[in-house]
Design an enzyme around this catalytic site. Structure first.
Site, short mmCIF file in Angstrom:
data_model
loop_
_atom_site.label_atom_id
_atom_site.label_comp_id
_atom_site.label_asym_id
_atom_site.label_seq_id
_atom_site.Cartn_x
_atom_site.Cartn_y
_atom_site.Cartn_z
N HIS A 125 0.82 -1.35 0.21
CA HIS A 125 -0.31 -0.15 0.32
C HIS A 125 0.98 1.31 0.00
O HIS A 125 1.42 1.50 0.85
CB HIS A 125 -1.31 -0.30 1.00
CG HIS A 125 -1.46 1.18 0.94
ND1 HIS A 125 -3.35 0.79 0.59
CD2 HIS A 125 -2.35 2.51 1.43
CE1 HIS A 125 -3.93 2.01 0.77
NE2 HIS A 125 -2.71 3.52 1.13
N CYS A 126 1.04 1.67 -1.06
CA CYS A 126 1.74 3.25 -1.68
C CYS A 126 1.41 3.56 -2.71
O CYS A 126 0.29 3.48 -3.17
CB CYS A 126 3.71 3.09 -1.33
SG CYS A 126 3.64 1.63 -2.94
N HIS A 127 1.13 5.21 -2.65
CA HIS A 127 1.03 5.93 -3.83
C HIS A 127 2.17 6.51 -4.45
O HIS A 127 3.15 6.71 -4.06
CB HIS A 127 -0.11 6.90 -3.21
CG HIS A 127 -0.81 6.28 -1.96
ND1 HIS A 127 -2.06 5.45 -2.09
CD2 HIS A 127 -0.45 6.24 -1.22
CE1 HIS A 127 -2.27 5.13 -1.72
NE2 HIS A 127 -1.60 6.39 -0.16
N TYR B 204 -6.79 17.48 -1.65
CA TYR B 204 -5.08 18.52 -1.61
C TYR B 204 -4.23 18.04 -2.85
O TYR B 204 -4.75 17.56 -3.95
CB TYR B 204 -4.65 16.95 -0.39
CG TYR B 204 -4.49 15.90 -0.76
CD1 TYR B 204 -3.07 15.61 -1.61
CD2 TYR B 204 -5.40 14.70 -1.22
CE1 TYR B 204 -3.05 14.47 -1.72
CE2 TYR B 204 -4.78 13.66 -1.22
CZ TYR B 204 -4.09 13.48 -1.54
OH TYR B 204 -3.52 11.84 -2.12
N SER C 24 -6.25 9.68 -4.31
CA SER C 24 -7.12 10.70 -4.66
C SER C 24 -7.24 11.99 -5.60
O SER C 24 -7.70 11.99 -6.24
CB SER C 24 -8.35 10.79 -3.05
OG SER C 24 -7.75 11.47 -2.65
N ARG D 193 -10.16 1.23 -6.16
CA ARG D 193 -10.61 1.43 -5.28
C ARG D 193 -11.82 2.34 -4.77
O ARG D 193 -11.87 3.35 -5.52
CB ARG D 193 -9.48 2.41 -4.54
CG ARG D 193 -8.73 2.50 -3.38
CD ARG D 193 -8.25 3.71 -2.99
NE ARG D 193 -8.15 4.20 -1.95
CZ ARG D 193 -6.88 4.76 -1.00
NH1 ARG D 193 -7.01 5.62 -1.00
NH2 ARG D 193 -6.76 4.47 0.59
N ARG E 34 -13.42 14.01 2.98
CA ARG E 34 -12.91 14.71 3.12
C ARG E 34 -11.65 14.62 1.77
O ARG E 34 -10.94 15.17 1.81
CB ARG E 34 -11.61 14.25 4.22
CG ARG E 34 -11.63 12.97 4.98
CD ARG E 34 -10.54 13.70 6.19
NE ARG E 34 -9.55 12.52 6.44
CZ ARG E 34 -8.91 11.75 5.37
NH1 ARG E 34 -8.04 12.67 4.73
NH2 ARG E 34 -8.06 10.65 6.13
N TYR F 144 -12.15 2.19 1.46
CA TYR F 144 -11.51 2.78 2.53
C TYR F 144 -12.71 3.80 3.12
O TYR F 144 -13.40 4.14 2.78
CB TYR F 144 -10.96 3.94 1.91
CG TYR F 144 -9.59 4.78 2.35
CD1 TYR F 144 -9.64 3.97 4.23
CD2 TYR F 144 -8.76 5.78 2.26
CE1 TYR F 144 -8.49 5.23 4.58
CE2 TYR F 144 -8.62 6.89 3.68
CZ TYR F 144 -8.39 5.86 4.45
OH TYR F 144 -7.92 6.70 5.21
N ASP G 260 1.74 3.35 3.52
CA ASP G 260 1.38 4.59 2.81
C ASP G 260 2.02 5.24 2.04
O ASP G 260 1.75 6.60 2.27
CB ASP G 260 0.69 4.81 3.97
CG ASP G 260 -0.93 5.67 3.71
OD1 ASP G 260 -1.82 5.13 2.82
OD2 ASP G 260 -0.74 6.45 4.46
#
Length: 294
Positions: free
Chosen positions: A27-29, A45, A73, A120, A126, A152, A249
């Site tokens: 789980h990383c981005h 963001y 996101s 996902r 938020r 999520y 993460d």
């Protein structure tokens, strides 16, 4: 334009824990780089660039062999940055996409060819403006063979989510255990509710991840070294050893106030998976079965 957020540690420590050979950061981005892969106009963001080169350097520094890159996101449904990172990994990365519910079968097949193995669905208000359950279920029913759904959400809507999760026709992976309040301990109401979900289906997986989020001082926890997280999560990993996968993460979206040291995050692993057998399952066998079964 809002200020861009730097959410990752500038010089993470070398972890004391040495992952087993073949370990997967599942789980990383990646963020951008923005000049090549612009962020979504709907992004909540705006991060600084954290692309494939940084991710793979961190992978090697922490002692991992592979990555599963989860679409962030901030990139919306344009998976170009994730696909580019997978393509540059020399077969050492797979991915989870975020897609428009009207996506075609041909586009799903293209994503599969690019190394995507799941979609996902994000229910954090938020981070996303809408989460259409009926449309998500339609997508879930049209996924390529071998794919799964990643969800999520936060613990306070778990019961509301149960009928939706029950209706998903493929395996389900719950990001960050549905964000339980770990200060309640291993048998607190949030963990009891999450166990009930896991017991309802044998193909629900989970990620015992994000001590930096779930045991943060601002959330009522103790912060690093995240003792409440370790105490609450270790029993869950022991009870469901074949249904958990782990990840850093990185680059820790929106963590600009309490940026975690990734070396410390890795050193959480033996605290939630204390035996070599549990570590092998969590870091190698389970993610390989889910993402590299072909």
């Amino acid at each position: 334009m809002p200020d861009r957020i730097t959410s990752w540690h500038p010089s993470p420590s070398k972890p004391k824990f040495v992952p087993p050979p073949g370990a997967v950061d599942a789980h990383c981005h990646v963020f951008g780089p923005m000049a090549q892969f612009p962020f979504s106009a709907k992004a909540k963001y705006l991060p600084e660039d954290a692309g494939a080169d940084k991710l793979f350097a961190l992978r090697d520094h922490l002692g991992f062999s592979r990555n599963v890159i989860v679409q962030a996101s901030c990139h919306g449904t344009d998976n170009s940055a994730t696909l580019d990172a997978i393509a540059r990994s020399n077969g050492r990365a797979r991915g989870v996409a975020v897609v428009d519910p009207v996506i075609t079968g041909d586009e799903l097949a293209r994503l599969h060819g690019g190394g995507i193995r799941g979609v996902r669905f994000n229910f954090l208000k938020r981070l996303v403006d809408s989460a259409p359950k009926d449309a998500f279920l339609d997508v879930a029913g049209r996924l390529p063979v071998g794919w799964h759904v990643v969800i999520y959400f936060e613990a306070d809507i778990l019961e509301e989510m149960r009928p939706f999760i029950d209706a998903i026709p493929v395996p389900v992976v719950i990001d960050h255990m549905g964000r339980p309040d770990v200060t309640q301990g291993p048998v607190g109401p949030d963990m009891r509710a999450f166990r009930s979900l896991l017991d309802s289906r044998e193909d629900i997986w989970f990620k015992p991840t994000c001590p930096d989020r779930l045991d943060a001082i601002k959330e009522g926890g103790k912060g690093d070294p995240w003792d409440d997280f370790a105490a609450a999560v270790a029993p869950l990993v022991a009870e469901y050893p074949d249904r958990c996968i782990w990840g850093t993460d990185w680059p820790h979206p929106n963590m600009e106030d309490e940026i975690p040291d990734d070396g410390h995050i890795v050193d959480m692993i033996p605290r939630i998976a204390p035996t070599p057998e549990l570590q092998q399952a969590l870091l190698v066998d389970n993610p390989m079965r889910l993402y590299w079964s072909d």
